[in-house]
Design a protein around this motif. Structure first.
Motif, mmCIF file in Angstrom:
data_model
loop_
_atom_site.group_PDB
_atom_site.id
_atom_site.type_symbol
_atom_site.label_atom_id
_atom_site.label_comp_id
_atom_site.label_asym_id
_atom_site.label_seq_id
_atom_site.Cartn_x
_atom_site.Cartn_y
_atom_site.Cartn_z
ATOM 1 N N ASP A 95 20.159 31.258 44.757
ATOM 2 C CA ASP A 95 18.720 31.197 44.470
ATOM 3 C C ASP A 95 18.437 30.101 43.449
ATOM 4 N N TRP A 96 19.310 29.947 42.468
ATOM 5 C CA TRP A 96 19.156 28.895 41.470
ATOM 6 C C TRP A 96 19.264 27.517 42.121
ATOM 7 N N ALA A 97 20.179 27.367 43.067
ATOM 8 C CA ALA A 97 20.307 26.093 43.781
ATOM 9 C C ALA A 97 19.020 25.752 44.525
ATOM 10 N N SER A 98 18.374 26.758 45.131
ATOM 11 C CA SER A 98 17.120 26.509 45.847
ATOM 12 C C SER A 98 16.000 26.147 44.871
ATOM 13 N N MET A 99 16.031 26.700 43.654
ATOM 14 C CA MET A 99 15.043 26.342 42.637
ATOM 15 C C MET A 99 15.215 24.883 42.210
ATOM 16 N N LEU A 100 16.469 24.447 42.076
ATOM 17 C CA LEU A 100 16.722 23.048 41.742
ATOM 18 C C LEU A 100 16.253 22.131 42.862
ATOM 19 N N LEU A 101 16.504 22.537 44.110
ATOM 20 C CA LEU A 101 16.044 21.743 45.250
ATOM 21 C C LEU A 101 14.531 21.562 45.195
ATOM 22 N N ARG A 102 13.812 22.630 44.944
ATOM 23 C CA ARG A 102 12.353 22.556 44.847
ATOM 24 C C ARG A 102 11.938 21.649 43.686
ATOM 25 N N MET A 103 12.653 21.736 42.564
ATOM 26 C CA MET A 103 12.316 20.931 41.390
ATOM 27 C C MET A 103 12.400 19.440 41.708
ATOM 28 N N TYR A 104 13.476 19.035 42.364
ATOM 29 C CA TYR A 104 13.639 17.618 42.688
ATOM 30 C C TYR A 104 12.658 17.174 43.775
ATOM 31 N N VAL A 105 12.367 18.046 44.716
ATOM 32 C CA VAL A 105 11.389 17.710 45.749
ATOM 33 C C VAL A 105 10.020 17.494 45.117
ATOM 34 N N ARG A 106 9.629 18.382 44.206
ATOM 35 C CA ARG A 106 8.334 18.244 43.541
ATOM 36 C C ARG A 106 8.285 16.970 42.697
ATOM 37 N N TRP A 107 9.383 16.659 41.999
ATOM 38 C CA TRP A 107 9.425 15.437 41.193
ATOM 39 C C TRP A 107 9.250 14.212 42.082
ATOM 40 N N ALA A 108 9.969 14.164 43.195
ATOM 41 C CA ALA A 108 9.900 13.015 44.099
ATOM 42 C C ALA A 108 8.511 12.871 44.703
ATOM 43 N N GLU A 109 7.895 13.987 45.076
ATOM 44 C CA GLU A 109 6.551 13.947 45.651
ATOM 45 C C GLU A 109 5.542 13.392 44.652
ATOM 46 N N LYS A 110 5.641 13.834 43.397
ATOM 47 C CA LYS A 110 4.716 13.351 42.373
ATOM 48 C C LYS A 110 4.869 11.853 42.122
ATOM 49 N N ARG A 111 6.071 11.340 42.292
ATOM 50 C CA ARG A 111 6.335 9.927 42.061
ATOM 51 C C ARG A 111 6.042 9.089 43.297
ATOM 52 N N ALA A 119 9.115 25.410 30.387
ATOM 53 C CA ALA A 119 10.165 25.562 31.399
ATOM 54 C C ALA A 119 9.581 25.604 32.802
ATOM 55 N N ASP A 120 8.434 26.246 32.949
ATOM 56 C CA ASP A 120 7.811 26.332 34.271
ATOM 57 C C ASP A 120 7.421 24.947 34.777
ATOM 58 N N GLY A 121 6.891 24.123 33.869
ATOM 59 C CA GLY A 121 6.528 22.769 34.257
ATOM 60 C C GLY A 121 7.740 21.956 34.691
ATOM 61 N N VAL A 122 8.855 22.112 33.974
ATOM 62 C CA VAL A 122 10.081 21.407 34.343
ATOM 63 C C VAL A 122 10.532 21.819 35.736
ATOM 64 N N LEU A 123 10.546 23.119 36.001
ATOM 65 C CA LEU A 123 10.972 23.616 37.311
ATOM 66 C C LEU A 123 9.986 23.233 38.410
ATOM 67 N N ASP A 124 8.797 22.788 38.011
ATOM 68 C CA ASP A 124 7.823 22.302 38.987
ATOM 69 C C ASP A 124 7.879 20.780 39.128
ATOM 70 N N GLY A 125 8.944 20.185 38.576
ATOM 71 C CA GLY A 125 9.156 18.763 38.789
ATOM 72 C C GLY A 125 8.902 17.852 37.604
ATOM 73 N N ALA A 126 8.502 18.402 36.458
ATOM 74 C CA ALA A 126 8.204 17.568 35.288
ATOM 75 C C ALA A 126 9.489 17.276 34.513
#
Length: 395
Positions: free
Chosen positions: A159-175, A362-369
């Motif tokens: 589950d943690w791995a999937s959270m990291l996947l979402r974090m990087y996807v959100r970061w890439a989308e924002k950029r 922390a929530d913002g970081v996990l959302d790609g910040a």
């Protein structure tokens, strides 16, 4: 040559504010910049090189060598990005200085404050250019592949791995980067066992290279009926995509190619044919696999591209070995080897143990910040090119 850093306050006579003005207008110089025109950006050299590249591209014969023409095109685009930005900043500085002189002569506080706002915006533009200078390694401009592997711990780690996947996807989308999922292995109950995806955008590898290593999560487990606190680990491995201009010799006899059926949703064709490809490079034991295409031929081509990138990255790491630049992705997926901790319980904070960078949201970081961590790592690489900072396990 463009004068990038200037101080409006360094005039013959200081500006004396009216009684209604709370404080004098301050125009700061960049802490890293030179006060000499051009300074750290070497405007003249870049302008000269841009003219040289432009002339080369005007020669019809250059298109007889497609690879060289492509390289020149990329170089021209990169140089234009700097030269045009410097020229624009220079003109903005000139305009602001003229306004400043006029407003100071007429004691026009409103205009002075407006000029201050303009100067602050110019300072941000200069800081952005300075940040781009951090991408100094040969592979930094490249696209990259990012691989996430769940550590020990079963469902928690997956589950943690999937959270990291979402974090990087959100970061890439924002950029504004584009993503392509190459492979994903789902967990039995939740999350993912592993995932590999391509990230395409300017300096993608330069940005994400610092994410190599083990990431640690501390939280109250949503899968524990007793609501106990759990610690989970997942590793991230980032390696640059290489184009056809870089020659990497791969012998067919060194490869073991396995086919298997694609997992997950994807239609009848995907799940009924052995379209997925797994390639093992026997000398290095590097394994890559791809199942995102319905065609086995396309999956093989993508897997070979990933293998070339992995071998290229392996060679880069060998060259850095004498500088003790050990990549964190080779650490154990366990306690004591993490590069960053994400704590959601008993408090909320994310801390990078290499740079000391800490973010309370922390929530913002996990959302790609994650930009503060990426920037801190890049600055640390410039400040200490011989190696990473010592780890700090205080979180």
């Amino acid at each position: 040559e463009a004068c990038i850093i200037c101080r409006f306050g360094s005039l013959a006579s200081p500006w004396k504010p009216n009684a209604s003005t709370a404080s004098p207008t301050a125009f700061r110089t960049s802490p890293h910049g030179s006060r000499i025109c051009g300074g750290i950006f070497d405007f003249d050299a870049k302008q000269s090189k841009l003219n040289e590249v432009a002339r080369a591209l005007e020669d019809p014969a250059v298109w007889n060598d497609a690879a060289r023409a492509q390289d020149l095109g990329r170089e021209k685009k990169s140089l234009e990005g700097v030269v045009v930005a410097l020229s624009d900043i220079d003109q903005e500085l000139r305009d602001s200085r003229e306004l400043f002189e006029m407003a100071r002569t007429e004691n026009d506080d409103d205009t002075l404050l407006a000029v201050e706002a303009d100067a602050a915006e110019i300072e941000k533009q200069v800081a952005a250019l300075e940040f781009r200078r951090m991408f100094s390694q040969p592979a930094d401009p490249n696209n990259c592949f990012l691989d996430i592997q769940a550590g020990a711990g079963g469902t928690e780690a997956q589950d943690w791995a999937s959270m990291l996947l979402r974090m990087y996807v959100r970061w890439a989308e924002k950029r504004g980067f584009t993503l392509e999922l190459m492979d994903q292995q789902d967990g039995e109950e939740a999350g993912i066992k592993s995932a590999t995806f391509a990230v395409r955008g300017a300096n993608a590898f330069g940005y994400l290279n610092g994410e190599n290593g083990v990431h640690r999560l501390v939280r109250i487990s949503p899968f524990d009926s007793q609501a106990r606190r759990h610690t989970s680990f997942a590793s991230v491995y980032v390696y640059p995509e290489v184009d056809d201009t870089i020659e990497i010799e791969i012998n067919d006899k060194d490869l073991r190619v396995d086919t298997f059926r694609s997992s997950g949703a994807g239609g009848q064709h995907v799940n009924k044919t052995d379209s997925a490809i797994r390639i093992t490079h026997l000398p290095t034991n590097i394994v890559v696999q791809c199942q995102n295409e319905r065609s086995q031929i396309k999956n093989r081509a993508q897997a070979m591209k990933m293998l070339r990138a992995r071998l290229y990255d392996l060679e880069l790491k060998k060259r850095k070995a004498e500088q003790d630049k050990v990549e964190g992705a080779k650490m154990d997926n366990a306690w004591g080897s993490q590069i960053r901790s994400y704590v959601l319980q008993p408090y909320r904070m994310v801390k990078d143990h290499r740079t000391g960078e800490t973010v309370g949201d922390a929530d913002g970081v996990l959302d790609g910040a994650i930009d503060p961590f990426l920037e801190a790592w890049l600055k640390g690489r410039i400040a200490s090119p011989g190696g990473d900072n010592e780890a700090d396990d205080s979180v």
